[in-house]
Design a protein around this motif. Structure first.
Motif, PDB file in Angstrom:
ATOM      1  N   LYS A 264       0.945  -1.208  -0.016  1.00 53.05           N
ATOM      2  CA  LYS A 264      -0.060   0.058   0.050  1.00 53.05           C
ATOM      3  C   LYS A 264       1.047   1.305  -0.023  1.00 53.05           C
TER       4      LYS A 264
ATOM      5  N   THR B 119       0.442   5.488   0.211  1.00 50.35           N
ATOM      6  CA  THR B 119      -0.016   6.871   0.305  1.00 50.35           C
ATOM      7  C   THR B 119       0.693   7.778  -0.499  1.00 50.35           C
TER       8      THR B 119
ATOM      9  N   SER C 175       1.029  11.975  -1.010  1.00 54.54           N
ATOM     10  CA  SER C 175       0.552  13.215  -1.058  1.00 54.54           C
ATOM     11  C   SER C 175       1.378  14.213  -1.861  1.00 54.54           C
TER      12      SER C 175
ATOM     13  N   TYR D 195      -3.292   5.131  -2.687  1.00 52.86           N
ATOM     14  CA  TYR D 195      -4.348   6.137  -2.061  1.00 52.86           C
ATOM     15  C   TYR D 195      -3.659   7.485  -1.898  1.00 52.86           C
TER      16      TYR D 195
ATOM     17  N   THR E 232      -3.654  11.868  -2.290  1.00 47.62           N
ATOM     18  CA  THR E 232      -4.355  12.914  -1.825  1.00 47.62           C
ATOM     19  C   THR E 232      -3.521  14.221  -2.299  1.00 47.62           C
TER      20      THR E 232
ATOM     21  N   ALA F 202      -6.380   9.359   3.627  1.00 45.44           N
ATOM     22  CA  ALA F 202      -5.400   8.754   2.907  1.00 45.44           C
ATOM     23  C   ALA F 202      -4.487   7.605   3.698  1.00 45.44           C
ATOM     24  N   LEU F 203      -3.916   8.026   5.017  1.00 49.36           N
ATOM     25  CA  LEU F 203      -3.065   7.154   5.810  1.00 49.36           C
ATOM     26  C   LEU F 203      -3.868   6.317   6.518  1.00 49.36           C
TER      27      LEU F 203
ATOM     28  N   PRO G 225      -0.789   2.365   5.096  1.00 45.74           N
ATOM     29  CA  PRO G 225       0.255   2.374   4.084  1.00 45.74           C
ATOM     30  C   PRO G 225       1.363   1.563   4.492  1.00 45.74           C
TER      31      PRO G 225
ATOM     32  N   ILE H 298       4.808   5.829   2.057  1.00 41.88           N
ATOM     33  CA  ILE H 298       4.477   7.005   1.770  1.00 41.88           C
ATOM     34  C   ILE H 298       5.454   7.799   0.758  1.00 41.88           C
TER      35      ILE H 298
END
Length: 439
Positions: free
Chosen positions: A69, A71, A73, A95, A97, A137-138, A142, A145
């Motif tokens: 996974k 995430t 940003s 995921y 954002t 999103a977190l 995850p 990241i």
């Protein structure tokens, strides 16, 4: 590079405990019907990103992120969408954002969400909404990241600490985030390795200089529609971003003034042909002010009263703390002039104008860095994430430099995609360069 995605997945599973609360949220975007517009933007960017296209093909075969996974940003626009899909092609469960409330493009967010990716972002989010998007999103838990400015790292270490055991590490995109990470290392609070993507040569030499240099002026010019030639432009900060902004401003015919706190960078600006002075001295001279320091309180109340009527202020640093907009909001009369331009009338009768709420002007008032530049930066991101997945067992909680071979690989691929070639050292030349003997 050692390791494989299977060992990464096994380590992830062993790091998570049964009582960790994982929450899978549905996507949260402004308007899913905007997806076709976003797809057109993504398709245009994709045409001009040969490095990511090649990596996507490779990842589809090797699946370096199978079961992992991620995430992310980063500024939610078309180029970032191409990175997301490249990672997804490698098996990642994504995921995504944004990293700035004004840089999200709602149609791009909708396109990713319509394609099945989990996305939490919309343009113009309030502070509370923005933090909620990051948190959502977190909360999926995850393993890797990808951060831009350090918001994901901050939330994990303050509000979602229970998710840290499942995180094998991450990558940081920008100068501000790297500064935060070094501070955390010094405090002994960083809990997992973070690859400093911003410090890769193929990132800062091109993204920070040529990317920022072009995109900042794109945001200023398309928003203000004012001439640059002949104006006094004050640039706060002469790092790689400031250098790029100054270089392009000079090309437009501006008279460049640089303010700095670093004596070496100040000397560099002087020898590049620019005026150097304090912000106090520059305040009464400048027609346009651009901050690019990564610090706060660069232009404040002590400067506002000195700034001439009609001057324009904007920020090219990651956070909206370089120009003290909060003071202006509290102490001046404001009137919106046109989208993304706010006028503030002071007690002395002068009106000064702030672009994009003092946020990143190149993204809040434009489309960000040129596509080809971000192809290089995001290729480094993708390869660094793969390096992390394959080698995290050998890493400690620290700021990890991007391996030189990744930098060189990206540079060589970029040259090849541009139709260029370079010379190679002969064996005799290699011996000569590595020897201390004179013969």
């Amino acid at each position: 590079m050692s390791g494989n995605p299977q060992s990464a997945s096994a380590a992830i599973e062993s790091g998570l405990t049964m009582d960790v609360k994982i929450v899978e949220h549905d996507s949260l975007v402004r308007d899913i019907s905007l997806a076709p517009s976003g797809e057109r933007k993504i398709a245009w960017a994709w045409q001009h990103m040969p490095l990511l296209r090649a990596l996507k093909e490779e990842f589809e075969k090797t699946k370096p992120f199978e079961g992992i996974k991620i995430t992310l940003s980063v500024h939610m626009e078309a180029k970032t969408a191409c990175l997301c899909r490249t990672l997804e092609a490698g098996g990642a469960i994504m995921y995504a954002t944004g990293c700035n409330p004004l840089s999200t493009q709602d149609d791009v967010a909708a396109a990713l969400a319509a394609g099945g990716m989990k996305v939490y972002a919309w343009h113009g989010a309030t502070g509370e909404e923005y933090e909620r998007h990051l948190t959502m999103a977190l909360e999926a838990g995850p393993n890797i990241i990808i951060d831009d400015g350090g918001d994901l790292v901050n939330i994990l270490h303050t509000k979602l600490q229970h998710l840290i055991p499942g995180v094998i590490g991450g990558c940081e995109e920008t100068t501000t985030g790297i500064k935060r990470l070094h501070s955390m290392v010094a405090d002994g609070t960083l809990s997992f390795p973070m690859v400093s993507v911003n410090d890769a040569q193929c990132k800062y030499l091109f993204d920070n200089r040529y990317g920022t240099g072009q995109s900042v002026w794109d945001g200023i010019n398309r928003t203000s529609n004012l001439i640059v030639a002949g104006k006094n432009v004050v640039i706060a900060g002469y790092g790689w971003c400031g250098k790029g902004i100054a270089m392009r401003g000079k090309g437009f015919g501006a008279k460049i003034i640089v303010t700095e706190i670093d004596p070496v960078k100040a000397l560099e600006a002087m020898m590049d042909g620019f005026e150097v002075m304090t912000m106090d001295a520059a305040a009464s001279i400048g027609d346009l002010f651009i901050t690019a320091t990564g610090c706060k309180d660069v232009i404040t109340a002590q400067h506002f009263d000195k700034i001439k009527n009609g001057a324009v202020l904007c920020n090219a640093g990651h956070f909206n703390v370089e120009v003290d907009v909060a003071w202006l909001e509290a102490n001046a009369k404001k009137q919106e002039q046109k989208p993304n331009i706010m006028g503030y009338t002071l007690d002395n009768g002068n009106t000064i104008f702030v672009l994009a709420e003092g946020r990143l002007v190149n993204l809040a008032s434009g489309d960000g860095h040129p596509v080809e530049i971000m192809d290089m930066s995001f290729a480094i991101q993708a390869m660094s994430a793969r390096y992390l997945a394959q080698n995290h067992k050998d890493m400690s909680p620290n700021v990890i430099p991007v391996p030189r071979e990744i930098d060189m690989d990206v540079a060589n691929k970029k040259l090849k995609s541009s139709g260029l070639s370079i010379d190679n050292l002969s064996e005799d030349q290699k011996v000569y360069l590595s020897s201390w003997k004179l013969d």
